[in-house]
Motif scaffolding. Sequence first.
Motif, PDB file in Angstrom:
ATOM      1  N   ARG A   1      -8.485  31.984  -2.352  1.00  0.00           N
ATOM      2  CA  ARG A   1      -9.728  31.222  -2.512  1.00  0.00           C
ATOM      3  C   ARG A   1      -9.750  30.030  -1.562  1.00  0.00           C
ATOM      4  N   ARG A   2      -8.665  29.291  -1.477  1.00  0.00           N
ATOM      5  CA  ARG A   2      -8.630  28.131  -0.586  1.00  0.00           C
ATOM      6  C   ARG A   2      -8.783  28.569   0.866  1.00  0.00           C
TER       7      ARG A   2
ATOM      8  N   SER B   1      -3.215  30.459  -1.355  1.00  0.00           N
ATOM      9  CA  SER B   1      -4.341  30.758  -2.228  1.00  0.00           C
ATOM     10  C   SER B   1      -5.443  31.415  -1.405  1.00  0.00           C
TER      11      SER B   1
ATOM     12  N   GLY C   1     -12.335  29.705   1.507  1.00  0.00           N
ATOM     13  CA  GLY C   1     -13.194  28.522   1.505  1.00  0.00           C
ATOM     14  C   GLY C   1     -13.064  27.718   2.788  1.00  0.00           C
ATOM     15  N   LEU C   2     -11.831  27.532   3.256  1.00  0.00           N
ATOM     16  CA  LEU C   2     -11.613  26.776   4.493  1.00  0.00           C
ATOM     17  C   LEU C   2     -12.163  27.526   5.704  1.00  0.00           C
TER      18      LEU C   2
ATOM     19  N   THR D   1     -13.311  26.045  -2.365  1.00  0.00           N
ATOM     20  CA  THR D   1     -12.042  25.295  -2.353  1.00  0.00           C
ATOM     21  C   THR D   1     -11.950  24.340  -3.534  1.00  0.00           C
ATOM     22  N   ARG D   2     -13.060  23.814  -4.004  1.00  0.00           N
ATOM     23  CA  ARG D   2     -13.066  22.889  -5.143  1.00  0.00           C
ATOM     24  C   ARG D   2     -12.930  23.617  -6.466  1.00  0.00           C
TER      25      ARG D   2
ATOM     26  N   ALA E   1      -5.432  22.436   5.268  1.00  0.00           N
ATOM     27  CA  ALA E   1      -6.877  22.492   5.497  1.00  0.00           C
ATOM     28  C   ALA E   1      -7.202  22.593   6.982  1.00  0.00           C
TER      29      ALA E   1
ATOM     30  N   GLU F   1     -11.126  26.216  -6.979  1.00  0.00           N
ATOM     31  CA  GLU F   1      -9.853  26.925  -6.968  1.00  0.00           C
ATOM     32  C   GLU F   1      -9.118  26.648  -8.273  1.00  0.00           C
TER      33      GLU F   1
ATOM     34  N   GLY G   1     -18.094  27.241   1.173  1.00  0.00           N
ATOM     35  CA  GLY G   1     -16.657  27.038   1.394  1.00  0.00           C
ATOM     36  C   GLY G   1     -16.128  25.844   0.623  1.00  0.00           C
ATOM     37  N   TRP G   2     -16.870  24.759   0.643  1.00  0.00           N
ATOM     38  CA  TRP G   2     -16.467  23.565  -0.099  1.00  0.00           C
ATOM     39  C   TRP G   2     -16.399  23.880  -1.592  1.00  0.00           C
TER      40      TRP G   2
END
Length: 167
Positions: free
Chosen positions: A91-92, A89, A95-96, A152-153, A11, A155, A148-149
């Motif tokens: 998506r992660r 990932s 998102g980050l 990541t959630r 992260a 995912e 973004g949060w």
Amino acid sequence: MADAAPPPFPASAGILFGLGLGGFFDGIVLHQLLQWHHMLSTWYPIDTIDNLKLNTTWDGIFHSLTYLFIVGGLFISWRAAQRRRWAWSSRRFIGLLLIGWGLFNLVEGTIDHQLLAVHRVNETVPEPQRIYWDIGFLVWGAAMVITGWWITRSEGASDAAIVSGPR
């Protein structure tokens, strides 16, 4: 015996990349291309060559700091990839990046635009309109953090992670 699931992309690296990209966007697009403001343009308006030189120097210092965010993200990514396997990932990562970029906007917008008032987002519009640009910048930052949060959630199955690195 099944291998334990590899850890996700760090992260801190993704957030540092986002902070750096947010800073580069601000500096390149708003400072240089659109010339809406410079780092200290409220305190030292661009009405003399000396003020332009001072602002350009501080723009360079600002760019140097955002560059360090990118270098930090690369260092963390490189170190983590050398030490262990991890799950890549998209998506992660996206998102980050959004979280980091949004945090950049929120911190820079709050400190530089509101608390210190060293510059405003758009100094080319009449003074009474500048607050709307500042608020828009903060809303844009908050929207990026929230999006973004959420990314990541959320995912999961929609983005199969690629596992790489030493076993």
